[in-house]
Design a protein around this motif. Sequence first.
Motif, PDB file in Angstrom:
ATOM      1  N   ILE A   6     -74.399  63.751 -30.666  1.00  0.00           N
ATOM      2  CA  ILE A   6     -74.214  63.100 -31.968  1.00  0.00           C
ATOM      3  C   ILE A   6     -73.278  61.903 -31.820  1.00  0.00           C
ATOM      4  N   ILE A   7     -72.181  62.086 -31.104  1.00  0.00           N
ATOM      5  CA  ILE A   7     -71.212  61.000 -30.908  1.00  0.00           C
ATOM      6  C   ILE A   7     -71.875  59.841 -30.161  1.00  0.00           C
ATOM      7  N   LYS A   8     -72.625  60.136 -29.119  1.00  0.00           N
ATOM      8  CA  LYS A   8     -73.305  59.092 -28.340  1.00  0.00           C
ATOM      9  C   LYS A   8     -74.301  58.330 -29.217  1.00  0.00           C
ATOM     10  N   GLU A   9     -75.087  59.055 -29.992  1.00  0.00           N
ATOM     11  CA  GLU A   9     -76.064  58.437 -30.887  1.00  0.00           C
ATOM     12  C   GLU A   9     -75.375  57.570 -31.938  1.00  0.00           C
ATOM     13  N   GLN A  10     -74.282  58.085 -32.504  1.00  0.00           N
ATOM     14  CA  GLN A  10     -73.558  57.346 -33.533  1.00  0.00           C
ATOM     15  C   GLN A  10     -72.913  56.079 -32.980  1.00  0.00           C
ATOM     16  N   LYS A  11     -72.412  56.120 -31.747  1.00  0.00           N
ATOM     17  CA  LYS A  11     -71.824  54.917 -31.144  1.00  0.00           C
ATOM     18  C   LYS A  11     -72.867  53.816 -31.058  1.00  0.00           C
ATOM     19  N   SER A  12     -74.069  54.180 -30.645  1.00  0.00           N
ATOM     20  CA  SER A  12     -75.153  53.209 -30.551  1.00  0.00           C
ATOM     21  C   SER A  12     -75.519  52.674 -31.938  1.00  0.00           C
ATOM     22  N   GLU A  13     -75.642  53.566 -32.914  1.00  0.00           N
ATOM     23  CA  GLU A  13     -75.975  53.150 -34.274  1.00  0.00           C
ATOM     24  C   GLU A  13     -74.881  52.269 -34.878  1.00  0.00           C
ATOM     25  N   THR A  14     -73.624  52.594 -34.618  1.00  0.00           N
ATOM     26  CA  THR A  14     -72.512  51.795 -35.131  1.00  0.00           C
ATOM     27  C   THR A  14     -72.611  50.360 -34.644  1.00  0.00           C
ATOM     28  N   ARG A  15     -72.844  50.198 -33.363  1.00  0.00           N
ATOM     29  CA  ARG A  15     -72.939  48.853 -32.811  1.00  0.00           C
ATOM     30  C   ARG A  15     -74.149  48.102 -33.371  1.00  0.00           C
ATOM     31  N   GLY A  16     -75.241  48.820 -33.601  1.00  0.00           N
ATOM     32  CA  GLY A  16     -76.422  48.206 -34.194  1.00  0.00           C
ATOM     33  C   GLY A  16     -76.191  47.762 -35.627  1.00  0.00           C
ATOM     34  N   ILE A  17     -75.521  48.594 -36.411  1.00  0.00           N
ATOM     35  CA  ILE A  17     -75.223  48.255 -37.808  1.00  0.00           C
ATOM     36  C   ILE A  17     -74.306  47.039 -37.865  1.00  0.00           C
ATOM     37  N   ILE A  18     -73.270  47.037 -37.050  1.00  0.00           N
ATOM     38  CA  ILE A  18     -72.334  45.911 -37.040  1.00  0.00           C
ATOM     39  C   ILE A  18     -73.050  44.628 -36.626  1.00  0.00           C
ATOM     40  N   ALA A  19     -73.857  44.694 -35.576  1.00  0.00           N
ATOM     41  CA  ALA A  19     -74.591  43.508 -35.115  1.00  0.00           C
ATOM     42  C   ALA A  19     -75.514  42.976 -36.208  1.00  0.00           C
ATOM     43  N   ALA A  20     -76.219  43.869 -36.909  1.00  0.00           N
ATOM     44  CA  ALA A  20     -77.130  43.449 -37.972  1.00  0.00           C
ATOM     45  C   ALA A  20     -76.374  42.780 -39.113  1.00  0.00           C
ATOM     46  N   LEU A  21     -75.241  43.355 -39.501  1.00  0.00           N
ATOM     47  CA  LEU A  21     -74.435  42.748 -40.570  1.00  0.00           C
ATOM     48  C   LEU A  21     -73.972  41.340 -40.193  1.00  0.00           C
ATOM     49  N   LEU A  22     -73.467  41.210 -38.985  1.00  0.00           N
ATOM     50  CA  LEU A  22     -72.958  39.912 -38.547  1.00  0.00           C
ATOM     51  C   LEU A  22     -74.086  38.892 -38.380  1.00  0.00           C
ATOM     52  N   GLU A  23     -75.239  39.327 -37.872  1.00  0.00           N
ATOM     53  CA  GLU A  23     -76.389  38.436 -37.743  1.00  0.00           C
ATOM     54  C   GLU A  23     -76.856  37.933 -39.102  1.00  0.00           C
ATOM     55  N   PRO A  28     -67.017  38.623 -40.884  1.00  0.00           N
ATOM     56  CA  PRO A  28     -66.435  39.474 -39.843  1.00  0.00           C
ATOM     57  C   PRO A  28     -64.983  39.870 -40.091  1.00  0.00           C
ATOM     58  N   SER A  29     -64.284  39.153 -40.968  1.00  0.00           N
ATOM     59  CA  SER A  29     -62.869  39.459 -41.201  1.00  0.00           C
ATOM     60  C   SER A  29     -62.614  40.227 -42.497  1.00  0.00           C
ATOM     61  N   ALA A  30     -63.677  40.575 -43.217  1.00  0.00           N
ATOM     62  CA  ALA A  30     -63.523  41.292 -44.490  1.00  0.00           C
ATOM     63  C   ALA A  30     -63.167  42.756 -44.253  1.00  0.00           C
ATOM     64  N   LEU A  31     -62.625  43.386 -45.292  1.00  0.00           N
ATOM     65  CA  LEU A  31     -62.471  44.838 -45.294  1.00  0.00           C
ATOM     66  C   LEU A  31     -63.786  45.425 -45.800  1.00  0.00           C
ATOM     67  N   TYR A  32     -64.295  46.416 -45.107  1.00  0.00           N
ATOM     68  CA  TYR A  32     -65.559  47.045 -45.456  1.00  0.00           C
ATOM     69  C   TYR A  32     -65.315  48.464 -45.950  1.00  0.00           C
ATOM     70  N   THR A  33     -66.058  48.861 -46.959  1.00  0.00           N
ATOM     71  CA  THR A  33     -66.028  50.231 -47.428  1.00  0.00           C
ATOM     72  C   THR A  33     -67.052  51.004 -46.600  1.00  0.00           C
ATOM     73  N   ILE A  34     -66.560  51.862 -45.719  1.00  0.00           N
ATOM     74  CA  ILE A  34     -67.422  52.652 -44.842  1.00  0.00           C
ATOM     75  C   ILE A  34     -67.644  54.001 -45.515  1.00  0.00           C
ATOM     76  N   GLU A  35     -68.906  54.343 -45.750  1.00  0.00           N
ATOM     77  CA  GLU A  35     -69.264  55.609 -46.387  1.00  0.00           C
ATOM     78  C   GLU A  35     -69.951  56.508 -45.362  1.00  0.00           C
ATOM     79  N   HIS A  36     -69.256  57.557 -44.955  1.00  0.00           N
ATOM     80  CA  HIS A  36     -69.803  58.538 -44.022  1.00  0.00           C
ATOM     81  C   HIS A  36     -70.480  59.635 -44.849  1.00  0.00           C
TER      82      HIS A  36
END
Length: 117
Positions: A6-23, A28-36
């Motif tokens: 789960i941790i390995k999968e989530q690390k990959s998904e986290t990087r994908g979500i961040i990349a998509a947002l930035l693209e 990049p300098s805003a505060l984000y509300t992260i909902e788990h």
Amino acid sequence: MSYTDIIKEQKSETRGIIAALLEDGSDPSALYTIEHHLSATSTYAEMDSVVVEAFKLGFEVKELEVKNGSRMICFDAIMETVLNADRIDGQVGKLVALAEKHSIDYDGWGTYFESNK
């Protein structure tokens, strides 16, 4: 799926979500509300201890009950943070461990686009 998987999968998904947002031009300098997102077929009484523990870990908690023939109790553990993969990985690690401890499901995280205007 094991805790490690789960941790390995989530690390990959986290990087994908961040990349998509930035693209898409998210600030990049805003505060984000992260909902788990966490869920279970538990009763409110059983989930109450999970919610309390998430709160003690520093998360704001929003509860939701879904009824569609079966009972599912969901809640979001929410925290404002910069869009930093390592920081979000730390949040995921704490909540996955909490989910495993209480035999509930960690269903990933999400956030919203933040305009830099």
